[in-house]
Design an enzyme around this catalytic site. Structure first.
Site, PDB file in Angstrom:
ATOM      1  N   GLU A  57     -86.314  27.611  73.461  1.00  0.00           N
ATOM      2  CA  GLU A  57     -87.498  26.810  73.172  1.00  0.00           C
ATOM      3  C   GLU A  57     -87.628  26.829  71.648  1.00  0.00           C
ATOM      4  O   GLU A  57     -87.662  27.909  71.054  1.00  0.00           O
ATOM      5  CB  GLU A  57     -88.699  27.501  73.822  1.00  0.00           C
ATOM      6  CG  GLU A  57     -89.858  26.589  74.042  1.00  0.00           C
ATOM      7  CD  GLU A  57     -91.038  27.309  74.670  1.00  0.00           C
ATOM      8  OE1 GLU A  57     -90.851  28.342  75.337  1.00  0.00           O
ATOM      9  OE2 GLU A  57     -92.162  26.822  74.463  1.00  0.00           O
ATOM     10  N   ARG A 292     -82.278  41.965  80.103  1.00  0.00           N
ATOM     11  CA  ARG A 292     -82.329  41.581  78.703  1.00  0.00           C
ATOM     12  C   ARG A 292     -81.848  42.715  77.798  1.00  0.00           C
ATOM     13  O   ARG A 292     -81.834  43.868  78.184  1.00  0.00           O
ATOM     14  CB  ARG A 292     -83.708  41.094  78.287  1.00  0.00           C
ATOM     15  CG  ARG A 292     -84.864  42.007  78.629  1.00  0.00           C
ATOM     16  CD  ARG A 292     -86.194  41.311  78.396  1.00  0.00           C
ATOM     17  NE  ARG A 292     -86.447  41.098  76.982  1.00  0.00           N
ATOM     18  CZ  ARG A 292     -86.864  39.935  76.467  1.00  0.00           C
ATOM     19  NH1 ARG A 292     -87.065  38.903  77.242  1.00  0.00           N
ATOM     20  NH2 ARG A 292     -87.089  39.828  75.183  1.00  0.00           N
ATOM     21  N   LYS A 302     -90.552  36.550  70.188  1.00  0.00           N
ATOM     22  CA  LYS A 302     -90.836  35.625  69.097  1.00  0.00           C
ATOM     23  C   LYS A 302     -92.280  35.761  68.620  1.00  0.00           C
ATOM     24  O   LYS A 302     -92.561  35.668  67.443  1.00  0.00           O
ATOM     25  CB  LYS A 302     -90.571  34.191  69.561  1.00  0.00           C
ATOM     26  CG  LYS A 302     -89.108  33.807  69.485  1.00  0.00           C
ATOM     27  CD  LYS A 302     -88.926  32.357  69.875  1.00  0.00           C
ATOM     28  CE  LYS A 302     -88.212  32.261  71.201  1.00  0.00           C
ATOM     29  NZ  LYS A 302     -88.081  30.926  71.737  1.00  0.00           N
TER      30      LYS A 302
HETATM   31  P1  ATP Z   1     -89.157  35.462  73.472  1.00  0.00           P
HETATM   32  O1  ATP Z   1     -89.742  36.258  74.593  1.00  0.00           O
HETATM   33  O2  ATP Z   1     -88.597  36.280  72.364  1.00  0.00           O
HETATM   34  O3  ATP Z   1     -90.048  34.384  72.980  1.00  0.00           O
HETATM   35  P2  ATP Z   1     -87.881  33.668  75.132  1.00  0.00           P
HETATM   36  O4  ATP Z   1     -87.128  34.131  76.312  1.00  0.00           O
HETATM   37  O5  ATP Z   1     -89.221  33.118  75.370  1.00  0.00           O
HETATM   38  O6  ATP Z   1     -87.881  34.807  74.075  1.00  0.00           O
HETATM   39  P3  ATP Z   1     -86.368  31.319  74.804  1.00  0.00           P
HETATM   40  O7  ATP Z   1     -86.209  30.466  73.615  1.00  0.00           O
HETATM   41  O8  ATP Z   1     -87.063  30.763  75.970  1.00  0.00           O
HETATM   42  O9  ATP Z   1     -87.101  32.611  74.301  1.00  0.00           O
HETATM   43  O10 ATP Z   1     -84.991  31.986  75.224  1.00  0.00           O
HETATM   44  C1  ATP Z   1     -83.744  31.352  75.225  1.00  0.00           C
HETATM   45  C2  ATP Z   1     -82.788  32.182  76.043  1.00  0.00           C
HETATM   46  O11 ATP Z   1     -82.598  33.465  75.466  1.00  0.00           O
HETATM   47  C3  ATP Z   1     -83.333  32.423  77.441  1.00  0.00           C
HETATM   48  O12 ATP Z   1     -82.290  32.123  78.371  1.00  0.00           O
HETATM   49  C4  ATP Z   1     -83.694  33.865  77.452  1.00  0.00           C
HETATM   50  O13 ATP Z   1     -83.557  34.413  78.733  1.00  0.00           O
HETATM   51  C5  ATP Z   1     -82.704  34.464  76.455  1.00  0.00           C
HETATM   52  N1  ATP Z   1     -83.215  35.721  75.886  1.00  0.00           N
HETATM   53  C6  ATP Z   1     -84.373  35.897  75.220  1.00  0.00           C
HETATM   54  N2  ATP Z   1     -84.526  37.200  74.878  1.00  0.00           N
HETATM   55  C7  ATP Z   1     -83.434  37.859  75.334  1.00  0.00           C
HETATM   56  C8  ATP Z   1     -82.993  39.233  75.299  1.00  0.00           C
HETATM   57  N3  ATP Z   1     -83.714  40.193  74.719  1.00  0.00           N
HETATM   58  N4  ATP Z   1     -81.805  39.542  75.871  1.00  0.00           N
HETATM   59  C9  ATP Z   1     -81.062  38.583  76.445  1.00  0.00           C
HETATM   60  N5  ATP Z   1     -81.410  37.288  76.512  1.00  0.00           N
HETATM   61  C10 ATP Z   1     -82.580  36.902  75.973  1.00  0.00           C
HETATM   62 MG    MG Z   2     -89.516  31.509  76.685  1.00  0.00          MG
END
Ligand code: ATP
Ligand code: MG
Length: 601
Positions: A57, A292, A302
């Site tokens: 995102e 994760r 984020k």
């Molecule tokens: P955040 O919680 O940091 O905002 P998010 O999952 O909301 O992260 P996205 O931009 O939606 O952020 O994530 C893009 C991809 O990265 C998703 O498929 C998510 O599952 C993966 N991802 C995010 N954080 C991790 C992590 N700590 N380990 C592995 N994959 C991750």
């Molecule tokens: Mg997300």
């Protein structure tokens, strides 16, 4: 230690290998771009054996957890003759910005991946699918699989039930499909106020999985979207949008983190129905979840990273202490070291914490075999060679010394720097009264037993052996200089130079020909391994000493190092010329990681 190119098998690989062996996706067609069932059916057999995707995102900078997901998805596609799509999951009109889009493209490229496959660019934007998503919504309504609910938010919450208690049906659930369709169109056409109604799937209000209790598919929200502008006043919910995005793109293996496990039954419900209705191509994608990546001493969210930036706890998204990809890069972690960490941490269903030191280990494994070496003095103390003129002719003389660019790679040649009558040494390399086992510089003295001891001898690395003859102190008792004499005929690399045996070897930099450099020593941003353990506010455990700027001296060639060049500073660790602030003639280096404790003893 795992070899860099060894790919540990994991359950995702096993699933993919099973699908390849069984030909699960072998008959798929691909329309050359994302599209519905008819679009793909008209295309040739899909040349990609599998399709994965990385779907960020664009609402912030990527962090090391995303790097893991990038390496996993792009890595699997590469290893199994597939392609990985880069998809901006921009279905939420708020909080998304072009700045983040650009940074994400940059981060994926820097990590070494590209979203091209079979000469097609697979860079996609979920907001391009809004038309299809709406069409699918009408189809679900027409098939009596979705309805418009106009209960208040509180009533909806009350009817949902909870873990132990089934939900109850909304009074709007039994509307006719014609009524629902008319209402949905009114939602789309802006006839209803924000929040006045939602479109919900009609599944089962008594399901033990709360995610199946008629989840919301669309909400009304008047917000300007960074791509579609004001074209829409209804936006799809993430749980509705994501499976459709995967299916339109012909994704085979949709890999996500474990928190989406409870969403999988809805993912399956939705895609199965849209396939049955003939809207989406079959065989459809499947979702698989892995744990994760959690690294100690950092936070990866984020929202929290933004808080660190916005409240000024760090100097920006690319502050070298930040676990963002831009921060890690600026700190000097290489793309290869991040890929190595991702590879080594595997993919499993079991969560856990990986020690931050794994990242440093990966960096050393990448850089040790290739980084050019250089000598620097970080905590300078002057060493005066009092017989320099006698040995070399004059105090202004410069005696060239040579050292390998890389000790294991003679083909990289030698570096040259000058020995002069005054050199900088590390303050810790001199002890007025030596402790046991100290083999560097100590002056002549009378020991505790009343016996006169000569000054010690030590080698200036790549230079000469010197014998300590004394030192100078200021009024406060601080040592301001060390005095020594050059032991003749001991120049490294000349015949007989090792006739004088010494136990101590010291790194040094010429006072008159060395370069003044700025060095930034970084340490962990948090002082606790799990900054948020027990619900603690992570801001309360910020390490107040995570950044230190010092003035140091380096062999002259570092004056002209190019920005972002990596070095091993002998004995001190891995350093990088700062991407942003380093300039020729005004060198700025960041410490990425220390060496393994090779100098201790
Ligand atoms: P955040 O919680 O940091 O905002 P998010 O999952 O909301 O992260 P996205 O931009 O939606 O952020 O994530 C893009 C991809 O990265 C998703 O498929 C998510 O599952 C993966 N991802 C995010 N954080 C991790 C992590 N700590 N380990 C592995 N994959 C991750
Ligand atoms: Mg997300």
């Amino acid at each position: 230690m795992t070899e860099p190119d060894l790919k540990p098998s994991n359950f995702l690989r096993q699933i993919i290998e099973r699908d390849l062996a069984e030909g699960t996706y072998a008959q798929r067609h691909f329309g050359g771009s994302p599209g519905d069932a008819a679009h793909h059916a008209a295309g040739p057999r899909d040349p990609a054996k599998i399709r994965t995707r990385f779907p960020p995102e664009p609402n912030g900078y990527l962090h090391i957890g995303h790097a893991k997901s990038i390496c996993l998805n792009f890595g699997l596609a590469r290893d199994y003759s597939g392609v990985c799509h880069l998809r901006f999951d921009d279905t939420n009109p708020e909080k998304e910005e072009q700045e983040y889009v650009d940074a994400i493209l940059d981060a994926v490229k820097w990590l070494g991946y590209e979203w091209k496959g079979n000469s097609t660019s697979h860079l996609y934007q979920a907001s391009n699918y809004f038309d299809f998503m709406y069409r699918a919504a009408e189809a679900l309504v027409t098939a009596d699989l979705a309805y418009v609910d106009e209960q208040s938010a509180e009533a909806m919450r009350a009817h949902r039930g909870d873990f132990g208690k089934p939900g109850t049906n909304s009074p709007y659930r039994s509307r006719t499909t014609a009524e629902n369709l008319a209402r949905l169109r009114e939602m789309r056409d802006g006839k209803l106020a924000d929040g006045a109604a939602v479109l919900r799937a009609k599944i089962d209000m008594a399901s033990p999985n709360i995610n199946l209790r008629d989840p919301a598919l669309y909400r009304i929200k008047r917000a300007t979207h960074h791509h579609t502008g004001d074209a829409w006043c209804i936006y799809p919910m993430y749980t509705y949008a994501h499976p459709i995005e995967d299916a339109l793109e012909n994704i085979t293996h949709s890999i996500c983190t474990l928190e989406f496990e409870d969403q999988r039954p809805f993912y399956d419900w939705l895609l199965d129905h849209l396939c049955t209705l003939g809207l989406l191509a079959q065989p459809r994608p499947h979702q698989y979840e892995f744990a994760r990546l959690n690294l100690t001493y950092i936070v990866t969210s984020k929202r929290k990273l933004r808080q660190l930036v916005d409240e000024g706890h760090v100097d920006g998204w690319d502050d070298p202490r930040m676990p963002t990809i831009v921060g890690l890069r600026r700190r000097g972690y290489t793309a290869a070291s991040l890929r190595l960490l991702a590879e080594r941490s595997g993919a499993s269903k079991a969560g856990g914490w990986i020690d931050y030191s794994s990242l440093d280990i990966a960096l050393r494994d990448d850089l040790d075999p290739q980084a050019p070496r250089a000598c620097v003095v970080l905590d300078p103390l002057k060493l005066k060679l009092t017989n320099f003129a006698d040995v070399f002719g004059s105090d202004g003389f410069q005696e060239p010394c040579h050292a390998p660019v890389h000790p294991a790679k003679p083909e990289l040649g030698k570096r040259e720097f000058m020995l002069t009558n005054e050199v900088w040494i590390e303050r810790e390399d001199f002890m007025e009264v030596p402790s046991k086992g100290f083999f560097r510089l100590t002056p002549p003295r009378v020991d505790a037993a009343g016996v006169a001891q000569p000054g010690s001898k030590a080698r200036l690395k790549y230079g000469v052996v010197v014998e300590c003859t004394g030192f100078e102190k200021d009024a406060d008792g601080v040592v301001t200089a060390v005095l020594a004499t050059v032991v003749p005929d001991t120049k490294s690399g000349t015949p007989g130079s090792d006739a004088v045996k010494v136990k101590g070897v010291i790194t040094w930099v010429s006072v008159s020909t060395g370069a003044a450099i700025e060095v930034r020593l970084y340490d962990r941003l948090f002082s606790e391994a799990q900054p948020e353990a027990g619900g603690r506010d992570f801001l309360t455990v910020l390490n107040p000493n995570s950044k230190k700027k010092i003035s140091a001296f380096a062999e002259a060639s570092l004056l002209y190092a190019s920005a972002a060049a990596h070095f091993q500073f002998e004995r001190h660790g891995y350093f990088v010329a700062d991407r942003v602030e380093h300039a020729a003639g005004k060198p700025v280096f960041n410490r990425t990681a220390t060496l393994k404790d090779v100098w201790a003893k």
